[in-house]
Design a protein around this motif. Structure first.
Motif, PDB file in Angstrom:
ATOM      1  N   LEU A  62       0.832  -1.212   0.000  1.00 62.75           N
ATOM      2  CA  LEU A  62       0.000   0.000   0.000  1.00 62.75           C
ATOM      3  C   LEU A  62       0.863   1.256   0.000  1.00 62.75           C
ATOM      4  CD1 LEU A  62      -2.801   1.263   0.066  1.00 62.75           C
ATOM      5  CD2 LEU A  62      -2.783   1.005   2.557  1.00 62.75           C
ATOM      6  N   ARG A  63       1.935   1.261   0.800  1.00 65.61           N
ATOM      7  CA  ARG A  63       2.843   2.422   0.824  1.00 65.61           C
ATOM      8  C   ARG A  63       3.439   2.678  -0.562  1.00 65.61           C
ATOM      9  NH1 ARG A  63       4.132   4.328   5.853  1.00 65.61           N
ATOM     10  NH2 ARG A  63       3.623   2.950   7.580  1.00 65.61           N
ATOM     11  N   GLU A  64       3.861   1.610  -1.220  1.00 68.69           N
ATOM     12  CA  GLU A  64       4.453   1.740  -2.550  1.00 68.69           C
ATOM     13  C   GLU A  64       3.436   2.244  -3.577  1.00 68.69           C
ATOM     14  OE1 GLU A  64       6.255  -2.050  -3.430  1.00 68.69           O
ATOM     15  OE2 GLU A  64       7.646  -1.869  -1.741  1.00 68.69           O
ATOM     16  N   LEU A  65       2.225   1.724  -3.491  1.00 68.90           N
ATOM     17  CA  LEU A  65       1.174   2.177  -4.411  1.00 68.90           C
ATOM     18  C   LEU A  65       0.857   3.656  -4.206  1.00 68.90           C
ATOM     19  CD1 LEU A  65      -1.220  -0.903  -4.216  1.00 68.90           C
ATOM     20  CD2 LEU A  65       0.116  -0.176  -6.214  1.00 68.90           C
ATOM     21  N   LEU A  66       0.768   4.080  -2.959  1.00 64.02           N
ATOM     22  CA  LEU A  66       0.486   5.477  -2.674  1.00 64.02           C
ATOM     23  C   LEU A  66       1.657   6.374  -3.112  1.00 64.02           C
ATOM     24  CD1 LEU A  66      -1.228   5.192   0.832  1.00 64.02           C
ATOM     25  CD2 LEU A  66      -2.294   5.887  -1.329  1.00 64.02           C
ATOM     26  N   ARG A  67       2.888   5.912  -2.888  1.00 64.20           N
ATOM     27  CA  ARG A  67       4.056   6.678  -3.317  1.00 64.20           C
ATOM     28  C   ARG A  67       4.063   6.829  -4.837  1.00 64.20           C
ATOM     29  NH1 ARG A  67       7.572   5.022   0.167  1.00 64.20           N
ATOM     30  NH2 ARG A  67       7.634   2.929  -0.704  1.00 64.20           N
ATOM     31  N   ASP A  68       3.749   5.744  -5.554  1.00 61.59           N
ATOM     32  CA  ASP A  68       3.693   5.788  -7.015  1.00 61.59           C
ATOM     33  C   ASP A  68       2.624   6.746  -7.508  1.00 61.59           C
ATOM     34  OD1 ASP A  68       5.747   3.960  -7.097  1.00 61.59           O
ATOM     35  OD2 ASP A  68       4.459   2.254  -7.647  1.00 61.59           O
ATOM     36  N   LYS A  69       1.491   6.759  -6.811  1.00 58.77           N
ATOM     37  CA  LYS A  69       0.377   7.633  -7.216  1.00 58.77           C
ATOM     38  C   LYS A  69       0.733   9.096  -7.019  1.00 58.77           C
ATOM     39  CE  LYS A  69      -4.481   8.474  -6.740  1.00 58.77           C
ATOM     40  NZ  LYS A  69      -5.764   7.938  -6.521  1.00 58.77           N
ATOM     41  N   LEU A  70       1.512   9.382  -5.979  1.00 60.32           N
ATOM     42  CA  LEU A  70       1.880  10.758  -5.670  1.00 60.32           C
ATOM     43  C   LEU A  70       2.985  11.276  -6.568  1.00 60.32           C
ATOM     44  CD1 LEU A  70       1.774  10.612  -1.774  1.00 60.32           C
ATOM     45  CD2 LEU A  70       0.074  11.584  -3.309  1.00 60.32           C
ATOM     46  N   ASP A  71       3.741  10.396  -7.169  1.00 59.00           N
ATOM     47  CA  ASP A  71       4.850  10.809  -8.054  1.00 59.00           C
ATOM     48  C   ASP A  71       4.375  11.240  -9.415  1.00 59.00           C
ATOM     49  OD1 ASP A  71       6.632  10.298  -6.070  1.00 59.00           O
ATOM     50  OD2 ASP A  71       7.221   8.325  -6.830  1.00 59.00           O
TER      51      ASP A  71
END
Length: 134
Positions: free
Chosen positions: A125-134
């Motif tokens: 989930l952290r990785e998905l959210l980080r990817d979405k914010l980039d």
């Protein structure tokens, strides 16, 4: 909430009973894997190795999936042929969104959901959210 047996996906309290949405996911997977529209009988035949389910149950689930917009259907003689609009993961994501939309305190729901994740799912989930914010 009852535990599920990982080997079968059945409810541990009632080994003969499937988890909520499990048969829907199996049917969506059959339709997605087929790559073409299937009749309820063809869906049942392809489910047979994985599930002991009646024709009428398959028709009921396909009708529910059609109502939810997860499958499309077209008339073929006296029967319908069904095709998946989304894969099984999309169906689960839609279900999660509907459940979240039904609650007024979304923040609490999300907090409890994230708090219940195991370390691996939390990292995903952290990785998905980080990817979405980039």
């Amino acid at each position: 909430m009852s535990a599920t047996r990982p080997d079968t996906g059945h409810d541990a309290a009632d080994p003969g009973r499937r988890r909520s949405g499990q048969l829907e996911s199996q049917i969506i997977t059959v339709l997605t894997d087929a790559g073409l529209a299937l009749t309820p009988g063809e869906v049942r035949d392809r489910l047979a190795p994985r599930a002991d389910v009646s024709y009428s149950t398959v028709v009921t689930i396909l009708t529910r999936l059609h109502t939810k917009g997860a499958v499309i259907r077209r008339r073929d003689g006296r029967a319908y042929r069904y095709a998946a609009v989304r894969d099984a993961a999309g169906l689960v994501a839609d279900r999660m969104t509907r459940l979240l939309d039904a609650e007024s305190d979304r923040s609490s729901v999300l907090r409890r959901f994230v708090g219940g994740l195991d370390a691996e799912d939390e990292q995903i989930l952290r990785e998905l959210l980080r990817d979405k914010l980039d």
